[in-house]
Design an enzyme around this catalytic site. Sequence first.
Site, short mmCIF file in Angstrom:
data_model
loop_
_atom_site.label_atom_id
_atom_site.label_comp_id
_atom_site.label_asym_id
_atom_site.label_seq_id
_atom_site.Cartn_x
_atom_site.Cartn_y
_atom_site.Cartn_z
N ARG A 1 0.86 -1.18 0.00
CA ARG A 1 0.00 0.00 0.00
C ARG A 1 0.90 1.23 0.00
NH1 ARG A 1 2.44 1.83 3.67
NH2 ARG A 1 0.88 3.45 3.82
N GLY A 2 0.26 2.42 -0.09
CA GLY A 2 1.06 3.63 -0.25
C GLY A 2 1.19 3.90 -1.74
N ALA A 3 0.92 5.13 -2.14
CA ALA A 3 0.79 5.44 -3.57
C ALA A 3 1.98 4.98 -4.43
CB ALA A 3 0.53 6.93 -3.73
N ARG B 1 -7.53 -0.33 -6.70
CA ARG B 1 -7.79 0.74 -5.72
C ARG B 1 -8.04 2.04 -6.50
NH1 ARG B 1 -4.15 1.14 -0.51
NH2 ARG B 1 -6.03 2.21 0.20
N GLN C 1 -1.92 2.58 10.01
CA GLN C 1 -0.64 2.60 9.27
C GLN C 1 0.45 3.33 10.05
OE1 GLN C 1 -3.61 3.19 7.88
NE2 GLN C 1 -3.67 2.69 5.71
N ASP D 1 -1.74 10.82 -2.02
CA ASP D 1 -2.15 9.78 -2.99
C ASP D 1 -2.49 10.37 -4.34
OD1 ASP D 1 -2.77 8.63 -0.18
OD2 ASP D 1 -2.56 6.94 -1.57
N ASN E 1 -5.02 12.71 0.68
CA ASN E 1 -4.17 11.79 1.44
C ASN E 1 -5.06 11.05 2.44
OD1 ASN E 1 -1.50 10.75 2.07
ND2 ASN E 1 -1.65 11.85 4.00
N LYS E 2 -4.46 10.18 3.19
CA LYS E 2 -5.18 9.33 4.15
C LYS E 2 -6.16 10.14 4.99
CE LYS E 2 -5.01 5.78 4.43
NZ LYS E 2 -6.02 4.95 3.71
O1 MRU Z 1 -4.44 3.36 2.23
P1 MRU Z 1 -2.94 3.48 2.11
O2 MRU Z 1 -2.21 2.88 3.27
O3 MRU Z 1 -2.44 3.00 0.79
O4 MRU Z 1 -2.71 5.05 2.18
C1 MRU Z 1 -1.41 5.55 2.15
C2 MRU Z 1 -1.34 7.03 2.28
O5 MRU Z 1 -2.35 7.70 2.40
C3 MRU Z 1 0.01 7.65 2.13
O6 MRU Z 1 0.10 8.78 2.93
C4 MRU Z 1 0.19 8.05 0.66
O7 MRU Z 1 -0.02 6.95 -0.17
C5 MRU Z 1 1.52 8.62 0.39
S1 MRU Z 1 2.76 7.36 0.47
C6 MRU Z 1 4.25 8.01 0.09
#
Ligand code: MRU
Length: 361
Positions: A43-45, A80, A193, A234, A244-245
């Site tokens: 996970r994470g963009a 996603r 996370q 993201d 973002n999250k």
């Molecule tokens: O749902 P996730 O865990 O994939 O969300 C991740 C985030 O929101 C991060 O902050 C974002 O992807 C940036 S990662 C460098």
Amino acid sequence: MTIRRTAAGVEILDQTLLPHETRMVLLGDLAAAAEAIEAMRVRGAPLIGATAAYGLALGVAAEPSDSGLAEAHARLLATRPTAINLRWALDRMRARLLPLAPSARAAVAWALADEIAAEDVEINAAIGRHGLEIFRALLAQKPAGSTLNVLTHCNAGRLACVDWGTATSPIYQAFEAGMPIHVWVDETRPRNQGASLTAWELAERGVAHTVIPDNTGGHLMQHGLVDVVIVGTDRTTADGDVCNKIGTYLKALAAHDNGVPFYVALPSPTIDFTVSDGVAEIPIEERSAREVSHMSGRTADGRIETVEILPAGAKVANYGFDVTPARLVTGLVTERGVVAADRAALVAAFPEAAGAAGLTA
Ligand code: MRU
């Protein structure tokens, strides 16, 4: 290492097992790669983008025809909805592969996926260098001997990327440069996370940190205990709105109210020049109620158990992301330097990507 190629396919660090177990698992085919993104094993963009690129390579290696390529692209794109790096990586792969004869596609797909992964490391290292300058300037304003207190949300760390992280890259570079630095880590309900991943990776490197419940940041800022907020993203729009999250927006509001600088670490593949108003235009992922109604953890005798924490049948809303309007963002820390969260600055910094979307300075 979050992702690596092996003779059998691609291996990923299964993040659903952290922080209690560190296990690399094999992605042997397209279906496994798609499942790993959907189930948030990765996970994470940026890491979603890199995994999608390798997933497409796995798909094309098995079925290199035009229809095989189209099916692999569609399957991975559906995993996603919010992180734009997914579409960016898949479109880049398809644009390179489609003109080739099917027999030539697999080798090029693997090479391009490797290139995308390697670029992520370079981009994040550069973000770290630019972010470090911000940290140095902020620390210089404090009395001699002070520690820089950074607050971050979710995990925009090396676990969200191929290496370094985006928001954590300046933190790691500051730490390596010997700067006294301490990180407030938002736990980031419901998937935690921050508590499970950011705390784990900061501990692994030895960076001082404190995990806080999500609602604590505003209080800390009112008491002068946060010098800077830095988060990942993201998807960031052409006008600088930052998705973002979930919960990031509330931190930005609290930072604004308390005069705390709020920076966003932004690798250029995360910019979506085709959208401008983030609140209106970015699709926000809605996830299972179970993520809110249940929690997992390790028992005293070492077992991982999941327990229900809500009254049976309670209604749940579980939005994965929110949008922080550009006006609340102090600056975007990109691989090309720190730029203002507005269209003119983003187009000037990334004219090629902006031009491809029809935007010019
Ligand atoms: O749902 P996730 O865990 O994939 O969300 C991740 C985030 O929101 C991060 O902050 C974002 O992807 C940036 S990662 C460098």
